[in-house]
Design a protein around this motif. Structure first.
Motif, PDB file in Angstrom:
ATOM      1  N   THR A  86      67.808 -14.183  38.961  1.00  6.48           N
ATOM      2  CA  THR A  86      69.096 -13.986  38.286  1.00  6.48           C
ATOM      3  C   THR A  86      68.819 -12.493  37.727  1.00  6.48           C
ATOM      4  OG1 THR A  86      69.579 -15.980  37.997  1.00  6.48           O
ATOM      5  CG2 THR A  86      70.714 -14.440  36.676  1.00  6.48           C
ATOM      6  N   LEU A  87      69.808 -11.572  38.156  1.00  6.81           N
ATOM      7  CA  LEU A  87      69.886 -10.207  37.625  1.00  6.81           C
ATOM      8  C   LEU A  87      70.116 -10.211  36.025  1.00  6.81           C
ATOM      9  CD1 LEU A  87      69.682  -7.238  38.365  1.00  6.81           C
ATOM     10  CD2 LEU A  87      72.118  -7.340  38.497  1.00  6.81           C
ATOM     11  N   THR A  88      68.895  -9.530  35.327  1.00  6.65           N
ATOM     12  CA  THR A  88      69.028  -9.482  33.986  1.00  6.65           C
ATOM     13  C   THR A  88      69.368  -8.089  33.427  1.00  6.65           C
ATOM     14  OG1 THR A  88      66.743  -9.214  33.611  1.00  6.65           O
ATOM     15  CG2 THR A  88      67.553 -11.590  33.789  1.00  6.65           C
ATOM     16  N   ILE A  90      70.036  -3.702  34.450  1.00  4.13           N
ATOM     17  CA  ILE A  90      70.278  -2.753  35.504  1.00  4.13           C
ATOM     18  C   ILE A  90      70.257  -1.367  34.833  1.00  4.13           C
ATOM     19  CG2 ILE A  90      72.159  -1.692  36.981  1.00  4.13           C
ATOM     20  CD1 ILE A  90      73.432  -4.453  36.938  1.00  4.13           C
ATOM     21  N   ILE A  97      66.285  -2.235  38.214  1.00  2.00           N
ATOM     22  CA  ILE A  97      66.489  -3.659  37.945  1.00  2.00           C
ATOM     23  C   ILE A  97      65.519  -4.730  37.503  1.00  2.00           C
ATOM     24  CG2 ILE A  97      68.904  -3.074  39.256  1.00  2.00           C
ATOM     25  CD1 ILE A  97      67.593  -4.605  41.545  1.00  2.00           C
ATOM     26  N   LYS A  98      66.054  -5.574  36.808  1.00  3.06           N
ATOM     27  CA  LYS A  98      65.265  -6.799  36.378  1.00  3.06           C
ATOM     28  C   LYS A  98      65.771  -7.938  36.776  1.00  3.06           C
ATOM     29  CE  LYS A  98      62.731  -4.364  32.707  1.00  3.06           C
ATOM     30  NZ  LYS A  98      62.445  -4.443  31.223  1.00  3.06           N
ATOM     31  N   ALA A  99      65.012  -8.891  37.151  1.00  6.49           N
ATOM     32  CA  ALA A  99      65.549 -10.235  37.523  1.00  6.49           C
ATOM     33  C   ALA A  99      64.483 -11.148  37.091  1.00  6.49           C
ATOM     34  CB  ALA A  99      65.710 -10.244  38.935  1.00  6.49           C
ATOM     35  N   LEU A 129      76.566  -4.547  41.198  1.00  7.70           N
ATOM     36  CA  LEU A 129      75.676  -5.785  40.679  1.00  7.70           C
ATOM     37  C   LEU A 129      75.994  -5.916  39.137  1.00  7.70           C
ATOM     38  CD1 LEU A 129      72.454  -4.503  42.392  1.00  7.70           C
ATOM     39  CD2 LEU A 129      74.136  -6.339  43.194  1.00  7.70           C
ATOM     40  N   PRO A 131      74.948  -8.426  35.619  1.00  7.76           N
ATOM     41  CA  PRO A 131      73.912  -9.446  35.288  1.00  7.76           C
ATOM     42  C   PRO A 131      74.489 -10.584  35.186  1.00  7.76           C
ATOM     43  CG  PRO A 131      74.228  -7.678  33.571  1.00  7.76           C
ATOM     44  CD  PRO A 131      75.258  -7.321  34.705  1.00  7.76           C
ATOM     45  N   ASP A 133      74.315 -12.221  38.014  1.00  2.15           N
ATOM     46  CA  ASP A 133      74.113 -12.533  39.612  1.00  2.15           C
ATOM     47  C   ASP A 133      72.945 -13.165  40.213  1.00  2.15           C
ATOM     48  OD1 ASP A 133      76.739 -11.242  39.604  1.00  2.15           O
ATOM     49  OD2 ASP A 133      75.987  -9.594  40.778  1.00  2.15           O
ATOM     50  N   ILE A 151      68.959  -5.798  48.768  1.00  5.51           N
ATOM     51  CA  ILE A 151      69.362  -6.785  47.695  1.00  5.51           C
ATOM     52  C   ILE A 151      70.567  -7.500  48.452  1.00  5.51           C
ATOM     53  CG2 ILE A 151      70.361  -7.113  45.358  1.00  5.51           C
ATOM     54  CD1 ILE A 151      68.967  -4.507  44.803  1.00  5.51           C
TER      55      ILE A 151
END
Length: 169
Positions: A86-88, A90, A97-99, A129, A131, A133, A151
């Protein structure tokens, strides 16, 4: 005279397993290959795969021949690692990006030619994108840095009934 295998590296623009066609994109050019019936698909860690493992936006290396002036893929290497999370966060400036997934998280740097696949199209942008997602990241470790080259939205798992109960009045 030395004969070596022909190789082409690019991003999968389109793949049609039924028509046995693969189109790669590199440096503003497209190259289309026929896919041989016995074409091998190789994944990370020397695992064998199938054409279903090759998706638009993947970075691949195609080893091919040119019988009758038709480039024909004999082997497709798709060796990127994958991470679903889950995207956390950007960062548009740094292109990072972090997930997160369960208890862990990963930070990714976007490759210059990173494909962002949204609604089946490979022309998404970072600003598309959000957060929260659920995404699948295809990446390579480059000197300790996770460099993402694809992605895509994570596919929702199909809902299947666990049991069916019949009640008779």
């Amino acid at each position: 005279v030395e004969q070596g295998p022909l190789r082409y590296v690019g991003m999968v623009k389109a793949i049609d397993p039924k028509a046995h066609k693969l189109t790669l994109h590199r440096y503003a050019m497209d190259k289309t290959f026929d896919i041989a019936g016995d074409c091998k698909v190789m994944l990370r860690d020397d695992r064998t795969g199938s054409l279903a493992d090759v998706k638009p936006g993947n970075q691949v290396t195609v080893t091919y021949e040119i019988p009758e002036d038709t480039p024909t893929a004999r082997r497709i290497d798709q060796t990127s690692a994958t991470y679903t999370g889950t995207l956390t966060a950007i960062d548009l400036t740094d292109r990072t990006i972090k997930a997160k997934h369960l208890l862990g998280s990963k930070k990714f740097n976007l490759a210059d030619d990173c494909a962002i696949v949204l609604n089946g199209k490979i022309d998404g942008r970072m600003r598309d994108l959000k957060p929260g997602d659920a995404l699948v990241f295809s990446y390579n470790d480059v000197n300790g840095v996770n460099v993402v080259n694809r992605i895509a939205r994570a596919e929702a798992p199909e809902e299947t009934p666990t049991s069916v109960t019949s009640i008779n009045p």
